[in-house]
Design a protein around this motif. Structure first.
Motif, PDB file in Angstrom:
ATOM      1  N   LEU A  90       0.825  -1.205   0.000  1.00 11.52           N
ATOM      2  CA  LEU A  90       0.000   0.000   0.000  1.00 11.52           C
ATOM      3  C   LEU A  90       0.861   1.258   0.000  1.00 11.52           C
ATOM      4  O   LEU A  90       0.554   2.245  -0.688  1.00 11.52           O
ATOM      5  N   GLU A  91       1.955   1.239   0.757  1.00  8.98           N
ATOM      6  CA  GLU A  91       2.842   2.401   0.819  1.00  8.98           C
ATOM      7  C   GLU A  91       3.598   2.623  -0.490  1.00  8.98           C
ATOM      8  O   GLU A  91       4.032   3.738  -0.777  1.00  8.98           O
ATOM      9  N   PRO A 191      -7.694  -2.802  -6.158  1.00  7.93           N
ATOM     10  CA  PRO A 191      -6.864  -3.631  -5.261  1.00  7.93           C
ATOM     11  C   PRO A 191      -7.577  -4.957  -5.020  1.00  7.93           C
ATOM     12  O   PRO A 191      -8.739  -4.968  -4.591  1.00  7.93           O
ATOM     13  N   ILE A 192      -6.908  -6.066  -5.315  1.00  8.38           N
ATOM     14  CA  ILE A 192      -7.635  -7.340  -5.304  1.00  8.38           C
ATOM     15  C   ILE A 192      -6.734  -8.498  -4.894  1.00  8.38           C
ATOM     16  O   ILE A 192      -5.509  -8.452  -5.081  1.00  8.38           O
ATOM     17  N   ALA A 193      -7.346  -9.513  -4.319  1.00  6.55           N
ATOM     18  CA  ALA A 193      -6.663 -10.757  -3.972  1.00  6.55           C
ATOM     19  C   ALA A 193      -7.434 -11.900  -4.604  1.00  6.55           C
ATOM     20  O   ALA A 193      -8.650 -12.025  -4.408  1.00  6.55           O
ATOM     21  N   ILE A 194      -6.741 -12.720  -5.383  1.00  8.80           N
ATOM     22  CA  ILE A 194      -7.351 -13.870  -6.044  1.00  8.80           C
ATOM     23  C   ILE A 194      -7.132 -15.106  -5.173  1.00  8.80           C
ATOM     24  O   ILE A 194      -6.017 -15.366  -4.717  1.00  8.80           O
ATOM     25  N   ILE A 195      -8.202 -15.852  -4.935  1.00  7.92           N
ATOM     26  CA  ILE A 195      -8.123 -17.047  -4.090  1.00  7.92           C
ATOM     27  C   ILE A 195      -8.273 -18.294  -4.941  1.00  7.92           C
ATOM     28  O   ILE A 195      -9.277 -18.473  -5.637  1.00  7.92           O
ATOM     29  N   MET A 196      -7.259 -19.155  -4.888  1.00  7.87           N
ATOM     30  CA  MET A 196      -7.293 -20.427  -5.604  1.00  7.87           C
ATOM     31  C   MET A 196      -7.381 -21.560  -4.587  1.00  7.87           C
ATOM     32  O   MET A 196      -6.649 -21.564  -3.587  1.00  7.87           O
ATOM     33  N   GLY A 197      -8.261 -22.536  -4.853  1.00 13.74           N
ATOM     34  CA  GLY A 197      -8.420 -23.656  -3.932  1.00 13.74           C
ATOM     35  C   GLY A 197      -7.688 -24.894  -4.403  1.00 13.74           C
ATOM     36  O   GLY A 197      -7.148 -24.939  -5.511  1.00 13.74           O
TER      37      GLY A 197
END
Length: 245
Positions: A90-91, A191-197
């Protein structure tokens, strides 16, 4: 696992854990018993060390030495905390792109994913302490060294990571077939986070209830799923495509 990446013997592993060595995973012989083994379990629990039960043949393959029913792998990297990871990104002023791996246990799949993550500019990979693939020689080799270039964070539970990211205004999108939305409906410019199972179970149902978005890849063949590292690459490169515009 190479010899320089491992510790064998119950007492040696206990001492290594107490000394703060970066233990990634401990392999325990099935039905192992004894006071010293109970002490090892106690120490692993106190430090939340990842472990799994394996046949004695597996341990014999890992080392020709007297392993006493326990072999530990030492991670070749230092893990970062999720707080430091998110704060640093973020910084930096970059639009965050994180990857969360929910119980992916195959070291080669893990390594392939890390390689793609590095190529697509992923800012950090988040895994769970228990049940995740070890960061070992196979991981390093399959990632072609990318494991040294992408920060990796371990959390107690994937749900903890989702809570923290969403509280930091980072949206989460889970790759799952249990949705009508496809990957091209998602805005990856945020801003995103992708989740893989994991390949056998997918993203945990309790995690699916928490995420901001769910998305699937269109499938036109007779086989209903892709290898997780291939699917991950498709998601990451869709993010790259959108961010190039």
């Amino acid at each position: 696992m190479q010899k320089e990446d491992q510790i064998f013997g119950i007492r040696a592993i206990i001492e290594a854990i107490n000394a703060g060595k970066n233990i990634d995973k401990v392999f325990i012989q099935k039905e192992a018993k004894g006071e010293l083994m109970q002490e090892l379990f106690k120490v692993m629990k106190s430090k939340n060390i990842n472990f799994s039960y394996v046949p004695v043949e597996k341990l014999n393959k890992l080392t020709s030495n007297n392993h006493q029913g326990a072999v530990a792998s030492i991670a070749p990297i230092e893990f970062v905390t999720i707080e430091d990871l998110v704060e640093t990104v973020l910084e930096s002023g970059k639009t965050p792109l994180f990857l969360i791996l929910d119980q992916i246990s195959d070291a080669r799949n893990f390594g392939a994913i890390i390689r793609t993550a590095e190529c697509t500019g992923v800012n950090g990979i988040i895994i769970q302490k228990q049940g995740a693939a070890p960061v070992n020689g196979d991981t390093v080799k399959t990632s072609t060294g990318a494991v040294f270039n992408v920060p990796i964070c371990k959390v107690d539970h994937i749900k903890d990571a989702v809570y923290f990211l969403e509280a930091s205004d980072i949206q989460t999108v889970a790759a799952t077939e249990k949705t009508d939305n496809n990957i091209y409906d998602i805005n990856f410019n945020k801003p995103i986070a992708i989740i893989m199972g994991s390949e056998d179970k997918g993203v945990n149902p309790s995690v699916l209830k928490m995420v901001n978005h769910k998305a699937k890849l269109p499938m036109y063949g007779t086989i209903s799923s892709l290898n997780v590292s291939v699917a991950c690459g498709a998601f990451l490169y869709e993010a790259v495509r959108q961010r190039l515009k």
